[in-house]
Design an enzyme around this catalytic site. Structure first.
Site, PDB file in Angstrom:
ATOM      1  N   LYS A   1       0.765  -1.150  -0.013  1.00 14.29           N
ATOM      2  CA  LYS A   1       0.017   0.028   0.040  1.00 14.29           C
ATOM      3  C   LYS A   1       0.908   1.148   0.076  1.00 14.29           C
ATOM      4  CE  LYS A   1      -4.279   1.664   0.255  1.00 14.29           C
ATOM      5  NZ  LYS A   1      -3.814   2.835  -0.651  1.00 14.29           N
TER       6      LYS A   1
ATOM      7  N   LYS B   1       5.478   2.511  -2.917  1.00 13.07           N
ATOM      8  CA  LYS B   1       5.032   4.098  -3.308  1.00 13.07           C
ATOM      9  C   LYS B   1       5.242   3.997  -4.753  1.00 13.07           C
ATOM     10  CE  LYS B   1       4.326   7.882  -1.078  1.00 13.07           C
ATOM     11  NZ  LYS B   1       3.815   8.168   0.085  1.00 13.07           N
TER      12      LYS B   1
HETATM   13  N1  GLU Z   1       0.120   8.758   0.235  1.00 14.16           N
HETATM   14  C1  GLU Z   1      -0.325   8.782   1.626  1.00 14.16           C
HETATM   15  C2  GLU Z   1       0.913   8.419   2.691  1.00 14.16           C
HETATM   16  O1  GLU Z   1       1.967   8.709   2.316  1.00 14.16           O
HETATM   17  C3  GLU Z   1      -1.407   7.833   1.823  1.00 14.16           C
HETATM   18  C4  GLU Z   1      -1.142   6.290   1.340  1.00 14.16           C
HETATM   19  C5  GLU Z   1      -2.471   5.427   1.472  1.00 14.16           C
HETATM   20  O2  GLU Z   1      -3.307   5.746   1.464  1.00 14.16           O
HETATM   21  O3  GLU Z   1      -2.092   4.264   0.688  1.00 14.16           O
HETATM   22  O4  GLU Z   1       0.826   7.812   3.666  1.00 14.16           O
END
Ligand code: GLU
Length: 489
Positions: free
Chosen positions: A86, A122
């Site tokens: 995720k 990511k």
């Molecule tokens: N981009 C966000 C973070 O850095 C959310 C990641 C997500 O919801 O998967 O936490």
């Protein structure tokens, strides 16, 4: 890649140029190593947890205004100890592999800290979205998503992206639609391939504000613990605290809004890429947002002093500094001049590992990113659960709960002979809707995770700061997963 002229008159080249500091992934590794040193895990296991499991680097072509443009892109799965992986997708000119790897690693630890049963990932596309039309961005996003599908780097049980810097609901809807197109109706859970979607496309109420709201819940909880605050000489309570926010994007804006409206904190300064605004008596967040909507910038806001360089505000006296923009904002160069008592990391990696030493020596209390900004992924998890269960939270129980509460109120009235006012009746009777449940789940998550990290810190005398405690808490969980999987007997 050809350089594109900006499409908007006030558009930027891009926020804060990446300063030449220690590489981001190295900074994350240094923090990780510091934490591993106070645990008893074998070196091999620590290595496995530290490294990025899969790094997918690719380039893809998109036809833009008659020409073919090639974009660089990444998806990094840092840890697959739990699936799906995720993490957000960043659209920025400054994206590079080091950054995506560092952010993916932080996602692993973030998920572990808030008990979200996912690995960390990511993604990034090297593109300045301000230089492209909506249609062009849609083509870029869809092409990026289809590359992920081809290589199995996206899917409800494999890897689930979300918004990050430079992306939002709109891009997530395009990604969901691209994925659904490829799976041609065969995957009933296709919607769960990405989170942060618009409500009408399977999103969940509360996701948009989740990271900023989580920052508020975490900060408020930390500020309620007078015993923990004593060593820093900070008085308990968020009300009346003077707060400076760096970044007025989705995270910074919502954090500021909730801190002010729900916590009665005083927002004395807001910094952005093109300048800052400062008023020691306080800035009304909604007025500033309105000004920006009308003028395209926070600068010039008539109820505060405008500063040419927003970064100056990082060094102003305040109780709490909330960096909510990008990484590497507090470095060895400005750390000695920071006057905040608390730094609440809304952004990922705003303090370099070297700058952290200086701040800790000065006695600054740092609420680390992997804890404090985990609200986004927490609510992403709720969205994913909603998508795979195919039902809105509260749909089955709301009316039933209201019925039970009504009967209770009626009984109290007939037993006491006294009547509730219509307002009281409404307040006591209303059942929880989706947003209420999401907010309460997020609040509970942030409070629980804070207490868990602090308990660990208290129990381990070798741990000297909250970031190390957070890392150890995360490493414990990932290590346990690996050991139970049988990879490290
Ligand atoms: N981009 C966000 C973070 O850095 C959310 C990641 C997500 O919801 O998967 O936490």
């Amino acid at each position: 890649m050809a350089k594109r002229a900006s499409l908007k008159s006030a558009a930027r080249t891009e926020t804060l140029a990446k300063p030449s500091v220690i590489p981001f992934f190295k900074s994350v590794e240094e923090n990780f190593n510091k934490a591993v040193a106070v645990t008893k895990y074998p070196q091999g296991l620590a290595d496995q947890i530290r490294v990025c499991n899969s790094v997918y680097y690719f380039q893809f072509p998109v036809r833009i205004r008659g020409e073919i443009e090639v974009f660089e892109a990444w998806r990094v799965e840092h840890s697959q100890h739990k699936l799906p992986c995720k993490g957000g997708i960043r659209f920025s000119e400054l994206v590079d592999q080091d950054e995506v790897m560092a952010l993916a690693a932080l996602m692993t630890f973030k998920c572990a800290i808030v008990h979200v049963p996912f690995g960390g990932a990511k993604g990034g596309v090297k593109v300045n979205p301000h230089n492209y039309t909506t249609e062009e961005l849609e083509r870029i996003t869809r092409r990026y998503a289809s590359q992920l599908v081809q290589k199995n780097f996206i899917g409800p049980s494999v890897d689930v992206p979300a918004p990050d810097y430079g992306t939002g609901e709109r891009e997530m809807a395009w990604i969901a639609d691209t994925y659904a197109t490829f799976t041609s109706g065969e995957d009933i859970n296709a919607m769960a391939c990405v989170t942060g979607k618009p409500i009408a496309q399977g999103g969940v109420r509360g996701r948009k504000e989740a990271t900023g709201l989580g920052v508020f819940y975490g900060l408020r909880h930390a500020l309620s613990k007078s015993k923990d605050l004593k060593r820093y000489g900070i008085e308990a309570g968020i009300a009346g605290k003077k707060i400076i926010i760096q970044g007025f994007g989705n995270v910074g804006y919502h954090a500021a809004k909730f801190i002010q409206e729900e916590g009665d904190g005083i927002i004395i300064g807001v910094a952005e890429w093109d300048g800052g605004v400062y008023n020691p008596k306080g800035i009304i967040v909604e007025e500033l947002a309105e000004w920006r909507r009308e003028n395209g910038s926070i600068t010039g806001f008539p109820k505060a002093k405008t500063l040419k360089r927003g970064a100056q505000l990082l060094e102003y006296a305040c109780d709490v500094l909330v960096p909510a923009a990008l990484e590497n904002q507090i470095t060895i160069r400005n750390a000695p001049r920071i006057k905040a008592k608390i730094i609440a990391e809304g952004a990922n990696g705003p303090i370099t590992s070297q700058a952290e030493h200086i701040l800790l020596d000065k006695g600054v209390f740092i609420l680390p990113d992997m804890y404090l900004n985990a609200g986004g992924v927490t609510v992403s998890y709720f969205e994913w659960l909603k998508n795979i269960s195919h039902i809105r939270f509260g749909r089955m129980g709301k009316r039933f709960d209201e019925g039970v509460q009504k009967r209770m109120i009626d009984s109290i009235e007939s037993l006491t002979g006294k009547m509730f006012s219509d307002k009281e009746r409404k307040m006591l009777m209303t059942g929880a809707g989706e947003r209420d449940l999401v907010y309460s789940g997020l609040e509970d998550t942030m409070m629980f995770a804070y207490d868990e990290i602090m308990d660990l810190w208290r129990a381990n005398k070798k741990v000297k700061d909250m970031r190390t405690a957070a890392y150890v808490s995360a490493i414990d969980k990932v290590a346990t997963a690996y050991m139970q999987l049988g990879l490290f007997p």
